[in-house]
Design an enzyme around this catalytic site. Structure first.
Site, PDB file in Angstrom:
ATOM      1  N   GLU A  36       6.438 -49.399 -12.083  1.00  0.00           N
ATOM      2  CA  GLU A  36       5.439 -50.165 -12.971  1.00  0.00           C
ATOM      3  C   GLU A  36       4.747 -51.266 -12.181  1.00  0.00           C
ATOM      4  O   GLU A  36       5.173 -51.524 -11.021  1.00  0.00           O
ATOM      5  CB  GLU A  36       6.597 -50.981 -13.850  1.00  0.00           C
ATOM      6  N   LYS A 105       2.282 -51.397 -22.422  1.00  0.00           N
ATOM      7  CA  LYS A 105       3.667 -51.875 -22.725  1.00  0.00           C
ATOM      8  C   LYS A 105       3.763 -52.513 -23.971  1.00  0.00           C
ATOM      9  O   LYS A 105       3.024 -53.632 -24.024  1.00  0.00           O
ATOM     10  CB  LYS A 105       4.033 -52.880 -21.571  1.00  0.00           C
ATOM     11  N   CYS A 139       9.811 -50.416 -18.266  1.00  0.00           N
ATOM     12  CA  CYS A 139      10.612 -51.382 -17.958  1.00  0.00           C
ATOM     13  C   CYS A 139      11.298 -52.129 -19.105  1.00  0.00           C
ATOM     14  O   CYS A 139      12.413 -51.661 -19.609  1.00  0.00           O
ATOM     15  CB  CYS A 139      10.122 -52.487 -17.194  1.00  0.00           C
TER      16      CYS A 139
END
Length: 254
Positions: A36, A105, A139
């Site tokens: 990431e 995300k 994540c």
């Protein structure tokens, strides 16, 4: 990989070095995965300066490497500048260099300031890559089983999870990565950074997990390359022996 805080040029050099090293392995890989925000790290205060406008640089860079090395690349996630803000966005390119997925995300992590500096994504993304269907989670997304299940129900066989998951939560990281594989009976390739940056320390432990929750490969706290071969027959085997998806009580929940 280790990520130089706010040093985009150094991170591109290191990313290319690792990609070339992985692609030169005796057993040539099909798909490579980066962590990431590998281009900027969590230098969130300077993303207006450091961000990649519409992901143009990462797409050109990853596409050229993919064509030259004949590999597909999940280029982790980068800070993508757009007119509506900056997104923590992942790009996947196939062997022809074509972008087959771009995912932003969905769940922003307030404890690291993402909610103050980034714009959340608004859609799921699937890609046909290396003979399978893959979906991306980034994540903090791993803590939301609904996302992994939604991707699975749309056909995902592999979940790609770039991360900057910090110490001391190694226990959470390992359990969540393995759980997402077991509960959805899919493969998970989770790539976490190592090193330090922005006052945080990161433990690595990138993992490749099969649909039974078996860890096929796991890194340590040093910069390294891990690899595993995926037997897609394991998905059908797991789902036939324990038909979790078939036995869902859809009448009780959405």
């Amino acid at each position: 990989m280790d990520i130089a805080f706010g040093n985009v040029e150094e991170n591109y050099r290191n990313g290319e070095r690792l990609i070339r090293k992985a692609a030169a392995a005796p057993e040539k890989p099909g798909l490579l995965v980066l962590p990431e925000l590998w281009d900027t790290a969590y230098d969130l205060e300077r993303l207006e300066e450091l961000g990649d406008w519409q992901g143009e640089r990462v797409q050109a860079w990853a596409g050229a490497l993919a064509r030259e090395l004949n590999v597909s690349i999940a280029a982790g996630s980068i800070a993508e500048k757009r007119e509506d803000g900056i997104r923590n966005a992942g790009f996947v390119v196939d062997r022809t260099g074509s972008v087959v997925s771009r995912y932003a995300k969905l769940h922003l992590f307030g404890l690291m300031g993402e909610d103050r500096h980034l714009t959340a994504g608004e859609s799921l993304e699937l890609a046909k890559i290396e003979g399978l269907t893959a979906g991306m989670m980034i994540c903090y997304d791993l803590r939301f089983p609904e996302l992994a299940r939604a991707l699975t129900l749309e056909g995902a066989e592999l979940l790609i999870a770039p991360a900057q998951w910090p110490k001391p939560r190694l226990h959470h990281w390992r359990i969540l990565v393995i759980a997402r594989a077991i509960e959805n009976q899919v493969f998970v390739a989770a790539c976490n950074r190592v090193g330090t940056g922005g006052g945080q320390e990161f433990f690595g432990h990138s993992m490749i997990v099969d649909p039974w929750g078996e860890v096929l490969a796991e890194g340590d706290e040093e910069e390294s390359i891990i690899a595993a071969s995926l037997d897609l027959g394991r998905i059908a085997e797991a789902r036939e022996r324990i038909p979790v998806l078939r036995d869902r009580r859809k009448d009780m929940y959405n």
